[in-house]
Design a protein around this motif. Structure first.
Motif, short mmCIF file in Angstrom:
data_model
loop_
_atom_site.label_atom_id
_atom_site.label_comp_id
_atom_site.label_asym_id
_atom_site.label_seq_id
_atom_site.Cartn_x
_atom_site.Cartn_y
_atom_site.Cartn_z
N TRP A 144 43.83 49.61 39.89
CA TRP A 144 44.43 49.43 38.57
C TRP A 144 43.49 49.83 37.45
O TRP A 144 43.89 50.51 36.51
N TRP A 145 42.22 49.40 37.56
CA TRP A 145 41.30 49.74 36.48
C TRP A 145 40.96 51.23 36.52
O TRP A 145 40.76 51.86 35.49
N GLY A 146 40.93 51.80 37.74
CA GLY A 146 40.73 53.25 37.88
C GLY A 146 41.84 54.00 37.17
O GLY A 146 41.60 54.98 36.45
N PHE A 203 33.10 45.87 30.99
CA PHE A 203 33.07 44.41 30.86
C PHE A 203 34.44 43.77 30.67
O PHE A 203 34.60 42.59 30.91
N LEU A 204 35.42 44.56 30.22
CA LEU A 204 36.73 43.97 29.96
C LEU A 204 37.34 43.29 31.20
O LEU A 204 37.87 42.17 31.10
N PRO A 205 37.27 43.93 32.40
CA PRO A 205 37.85 43.25 33.57
C PRO A 205 37.19 41.91 33.86
O PRO A 205 37.82 41.01 34.43
N VAL A 207 39.01 39.23 32.04
CA VAL A 207 40.32 38.97 32.64
C VAL A 207 40.18 38.19 33.94
O VAL A 207 40.82 37.14 34.14
N LEU A 208 39.30 38.68 34.83
CA LEU A 208 39.13 38.00 36.13
C LEU A 208 38.53 36.61 35.95
O LEU A 208 38.93 35.66 36.63
N GLY A 209 37.58 36.48 35.03
CA GLY A 209 36.94 35.18 34.80
C GLY A 209 37.95 34.15 34.33
O GLY A 209 37.99 33.02 34.84
N LEU A 255 32.86 34.94 26.46
CA LEU A 255 33.78 34.39 27.45
C LEU A 255 33.17 34.37 28.86
O LEU A 255 33.20 33.33 29.52
N PRO A 256 32.58 35.49 29.33
CA PRO A 256 31.95 35.41 30.67
C PRO A 256 30.84 34.36 30.75
O PRO A 256 30.67 33.71 31.78
#
Lengths: 68, 536
Positions: free
Chosen positions: A43-45, B191-193, B196-198, B291-292
């Motif tokens: 997805w991020w790819g 860093f954006l993911p 979201v995951l955190g 946030l992280p």
């Protein structure tokens, strides 16, 4: 200044997007336990690929307009 | 940590592109203006993102994530109270003097407004500070790679410093700015993911709030009124005046590291827009760094497991926990990118101040331009070498941000007093700048000495830094005013273009509304107020 920075940005993000997507599809899905069972590479790819193509497209359009 | 071939490949591709940009620009560096100021030719959106990115060093990503784990959402003040208003102010009110007076550096403005000794004092203190700070970025990178993939500290320091040295040596400020734009996008995508995951892992904002070790960690403002109630142990006065006014305006409005990006812009509106464009992503960066940090402390309230006993580990530990191979490569690249952009910003600012304000002024004036171009390249190599040495000094401090704020409090905080009086009070005399600045720095040193030997005490190092900044600023301000009253004012015609009341205002009537600095600044501040209220 001659060099349009959007071009290298477009290329590197397109490349990274493709690498992540291919790796995400081919790899053992067990590694995605880490990312809460989301195939985040795929997805991020895809997101990086879209951004890369967009930046590359802007750079190409600008270079066409500059040519007489 | 679990990096695989694909992660190393992603990092390697990044190095190729960074160096490639340097090589592509190699032939364009014909004059010293090209090398130090990019020939004043760069569009506003590029200088704006570079302005943002040059500040995105170790300070931003690891430092603020560490602080968020240590002090909670209070750290939002560094963004929404400190950075954003200061960035709007420098864009609307100060950039016209920097760009319009055609100076090549911040110290050079001080020579025009005050005199040679004021400039030299500022140039020397800035050069020292920049070299020390550039070591911080190297330190952060090296610590990270030691922890993540077992690279020895010294080898990653030398390797990464070498890459930065090469691309600046080849392409000067342009190379640094272009790389900063690339680095900016890599940092965002890297860093954006994590945010979201955190958030997903702790069950959204509600889950995060419930899991934080201290309920005060979930608020920006709610605990500010009593020093004893917030984790940093600092009251509203210290926060608003010390951080929100003195430290932030001192940094964003006078630090040549960021101002230099504005000076490279192609025209006055682009120069004014530079900090404003930077402020837009800056507003949302707490999402990516604070946030992280909060998620890290809520997953590991005792800081012993995930964090391994050090707050500085917050961000890399989160990357290791949530990123699978592939994305991990992107995350590591984002960290590398942030360190390099921070280090490169310091190096380009240093080589310009050294070459124009120290070397050309005092050591070897009157040489042909090519001589100074060569000196800029030599200074680049020198700055990187000193940065390497500094990386080892930083090992002695346990929190990067405290160390940096300490340096800013020594040098930037009094400087803002000098600029404020110089730009907005035409009476300020030529002599007063030097004495005000010197006494401000000495006051900061005196305050630090008293604090260090526990003559005066504060609940945290951060609180001490805020008050040190206040002391330095007030002393500089008062001494400048007093000396001014006893010395001759400068002739008004010498101050045109340098002082607010004597300079014609930039007329932006012919620009569309979305390009007018004033309108942009008001819009940015309005969004910033809303963010403060949401996360009150």
């Amino acid at each position: 200044m001659g060099l349009d920075i959007r071009l290298p940005i477009g290329i590197i993000f397109t490349l990274y997007g493709l690498i992540l997507m291919v790796f995400g599809l081919l790899t053992d899905p067990a590694i995605f336990e880490r990312s809460l069972n989301v195939n985040i590479d795929l997805w991020w790819g895809a997101a990086m690929l879209v951004f890369g193509l967009f930046m590359g497209g802007l750079a190409l359009r600008a270079s066409r307009q500059n040519r007489p | 940590m679990h990096p695989q071939f694909v992660d190393y490949a992603i990092i390697a591709i990044y190095f190729v592109f960074v160096l490639g940009i340097g090589f592509a620009l190699r032939g364009r560096m014909k004059t010293s203006e090209d090398f130090f100021l990019s020939g004043r030719s760069i569009p506003g959106w590029i200088t704006g993102l570079a302005f943002m990115s040059a500040n995105l060093g170790a300070l931003e990503v690891m430092g603020h994530a560490a602080n968020a784990a240590k002090y909670g959402m209070f750290v939002n003040h560094f963004y929404w109270l400190a950075a954003i208003p200061a960035m709007c102010f420098v864009g609307v009110f100060m950039m016209p003097f920097y760009y319009g007076s055609k100076v090549r550096s911040v110290p050079e403005y001080l020579r025009k407004r005050y005199d040679e000794k004021t400039r030299t004092l500022n140039a020397l203190s800035f050069a020292v500070m920049t070299l020390l700070v550039s070591g911080v970025d190297l330190y952060a990178m090296a610590i990270l790679f030691q922890r993540l993939i077992n690279w020895p500290f010294w080898s990653s320091v030398v390797a990464s410093a070498l890459v930065v040295a090469i691309y600046i040596y080849l392409g000067g400020l342009t190379s640094s700015i272009y790389n900063e734009v690339l680095q900016f996008f890599l940092i965002v995508f890297g860093f954006l993911p994590l945010a979201v995951l955190g958030l997903k892992a702790v069950g959204g904002f509600a889950g995060l709030e419930a899991k934080l070790p201290n309920p005060g960690y979930a608020h920006t403002w709610a605990n500010i009124w009593e020093a004893g109630q917030n984790p940093m142990g600092i009251n509203w006065f210290g926060t608003i005046f010390g951080l929100g006014f003195v430290l932030s305006f001192g940094y964003w409005c006078t630090d040549f590291l960021v101002i230099q990006r504005g000076l490279a812009a192609k025209d006055m509106p682009a120069a004014q827009r530079t900090p404003l464009i930077a402020a837009v992503p800056k507003m949302f960066f707490p999402l990516m760094v604070i946030l992280p940090g909060l998620v890290a402390i809520s997953l590991d309230p005792t800081t012993t497991q995930l964090l391994g006993g050090r707050y500085d580990n917050a961000l890399p530990a989160m990357l290791g926990k949530f990123y699978p191979s592939g994305l991990l490569g992107i995350g590591l690249t984002a960290l590398l990118a942030s360190f390099m952009s921070g280090m490169a910003g310091n190096v380009t600012a240093f080589n310009t101040v050294w070459t124009f304000d120290i070397y050309q002024t005092h050591i070897n004036p009157g040489k042909p331009d090519s001589h100074y171009l060569k000196m800029g390249r030599l200074a680049t190599v020198f700055a990187v070498s000193v940065g390497i040495a500094t990386a080892f000094i930083v090992l002695r401090f346990n929190n990067l941000m405290d160390y940096l704020q300490l340096l800013f409090a020594f040098f930037n905080a009094p400087l803002f007093g000098t600029f404020l009086l110089g730009m907005f009070w035409k009476r300020t005399s030529a002599h007063s700048g030097f004495w005000g600045l010197l006494s401000g720095i000495l006051a900061a040193v005196a305050h630090y000495t008293l604090y260090h030997y526990r003559v005066i005490t504060y609940p945290s190092d951060m609180a001490a830094n805020f008050y040190q900044a206040i002391v330095a600023f007030v002393v500089c301000f008062v001494v400048t005013v007093v000396v001014t009253l006893f010395t001759e004012p400068r002739k008004e015609e010498e101050l045109v273009g340098l002082v607010y009341s004597l300079t014609p205002k930039p007329r932006n009537q012919d620009l569309p509304w979305y390009e007018r600095p004033g309108i942009l600044a008001v819009g940015i501040l309005a969004i910033c107020v809303v963010l403060n209220i949401i996360f009150w």
